[in-house]
Design a protein around this motif. Sequence first.
Motif, PDB file in Angstrom:
ATOM      1  N   GLY A 122       1.252  -0.657   6.032  1.00 18.30           N
ATOM      2  CA  GLY A 122      -0.040  -1.258   6.326  1.00 18.30           C
ATOM      3  C   GLY A 122      -1.084  -0.220   6.687  1.00 18.30           C
ATOM      4  O   GLY A 122      -2.263  -0.359   6.332  1.00 18.30           O
ATOM      5  N   ILE A 123      -0.658   0.837   7.388  1.00 19.10           N
ATOM      6  CA  ILE A 123      -1.574   1.938   7.703  1.00 19.10           C
ATOM      7  C   ILE A 123      -2.012   2.654   6.429  1.00 19.10           C
ATOM      8  O   ILE A 123      -3.190   2.998   6.260  1.00 19.10           O
ATOM      9  N   LEU A 124      -1.058   2.867   5.514  1.00 20.95           N
ATOM     10  CA  LEU A 124      -1.414   3.503   4.241  1.00 20.95           C
ATOM     11  C   LEU A 124      -2.403   2.661   3.447  1.00 20.95           C
ATOM     12  O   LEU A 124      -3.339   3.184   2.840  1.00 20.95           O
ATOM     13  N   ALA A 125      -2.178   1.338   3.451  1.00 24.37           N
ATOM     14  CA  ALA A 125      -3.072   0.460   2.695  1.00 24.37           C
ATOM     15  C   ALA A 125      -4.438   0.360   3.362  1.00 24.37           C
ATOM     16  O   ALA A 125      -5.481   0.351   2.692  1.00 24.37           O
ATOM     17  N   ARG A 133      -4.524   2.304  -4.027  1.00 24.77           N
ATOM     18  CA  ARG A 133      -3.308   2.216  -3.216  1.00 24.77           C
ATOM     19  C   ARG A 133      -3.301   0.941  -2.384  1.00 24.77           C
ATOM     20  O   ARG A 133      -2.276   0.256  -2.282  1.00 24.77           O
ATOM     21  N   ASP A 134      -4.427   0.610  -1.824  1.00 28.66           N
ATOM     22  CA  ASP A 134      -4.544  -0.610  -1.024  1.00 28.66           C
ATOM     23  C   ASP A 134      -4.271  -1.841  -1.887  1.00 28.66           C
ATOM     24  O   ASP A 134      -3.541  -2.755  -1.487  1.00 28.66           O
ATOM     25  N   VAL A 238      -7.953   7.315  11.785  1.00 27.39           N
ATOM     26  CA  VAL A 238      -6.991   6.283  11.346  1.00 27.39           C
ATOM     27  C   VAL A 238      -5.892   6.104  12.377  1.00 27.39           C
ATOM     28  O   VAL A 238      -5.572   4.975  12.768  1.00 27.39           O
ATOM     29  N   LEU A 239      -5.294   7.201  12.835  1.00 30.61           N
ATOM     30  CA  LEU A 239      -4.122   7.105  13.702  1.00 30.61           C
ATOM     31  C   LEU A 239      -4.484   6.789  15.144  1.00 30.61           C
ATOM     32  O   LEU A 239      -3.815   5.982  15.798  1.00 30.61           O
TER      33      LEU A 239
END
Length: 329
Positions: A122-125, A133-134, A238-239
């Motif tokens: 979910g973080i990657l998307a 990618r999403d 993001v993180l």
Amino acid sequence: MKRAIILLRRRAISSIPVLLIVVIFTFFLLESASGDAVDAYLGSIGGGDAALVQSLRESYGLDRSMLARLWLYLSSLARLDLGWSVAFNRPVGALITERLPNTLLLMGSATALSFGLGAALGILAGARPGSLRDRLLSIGSLIVYAIPSFWLGLVLSIAFSVKLRWFPIAGIETIASGKTGFARALDIADHLVLPVGALALIYLALFLRVMRSGMAEAWKLDFVLFARAKGLARSRIVLRHVARNALLPLVTMLGLQSAAMLGGSVVIESVFAIPGFGRLAQEAVNGRDAPLLMGIVVTSAVLVISVNFLVDLVYAALDPRIGASEGGI
């Protein structure tokens, strides 16, 4: 620590009426069904005379009124006595103690895998909403979520057990293998790969979509826009900012899905012949064993309440305002 104890105490007090309602509703629901354990037993032995029927009903307390049986059950439950299984002729608590670890192992492993991997994907998307990618991850998660867990379990079993012979087809461990220690743990892990995978994939897709949606909303928050205006690295934003705030609805969803996860574990146990709550409930239904079914329902309710306790603690740790809003904790 004190704040967590107060929060747990309040949740425990509020859960008592919920558990009581579940017990009473389940009791009357089972009582409304036709037949009982004595009828099932007589059917298995080809019938019996009136004297035998009367003796069996008296020995199991089935000759008393419904309200009298409910009061006796609640009194026994207050003493942590789940009653006597008619079908197995053993204490219900002993049967549940034997089967519960297998269900907890399956449920816990699938929850950890689906939550961890779902959050990561979910973080990657959500790191770049609207990107290729999403879109690919979102479409893939939607497809997986639409697949019934029992069908996915059968497909995995046929593909990896029957065709490729990579994993065992059924059971929780090799029968009479004599393995102990680390060797036995590896054997159990080998048997759990397919069941855990079948159960985790469904909820992985759900957690992925929730995490991705939470991150898409977090990108619009003022402090995130301020961090971007300051020129902070995108990975740091993001993180440290977006993903952390998106975890709150994901943790909430984990608590809400605990009951569904337990129900999914029961289905997967039937597909892979794992001796857990699923097979025990099936055997209780076949034997019309009301005390055993009541014990399974009560234990399941306690499990779901306990998971929600843990979720409340994690939620309060992620957002201190949650505990502070409840009476000044």
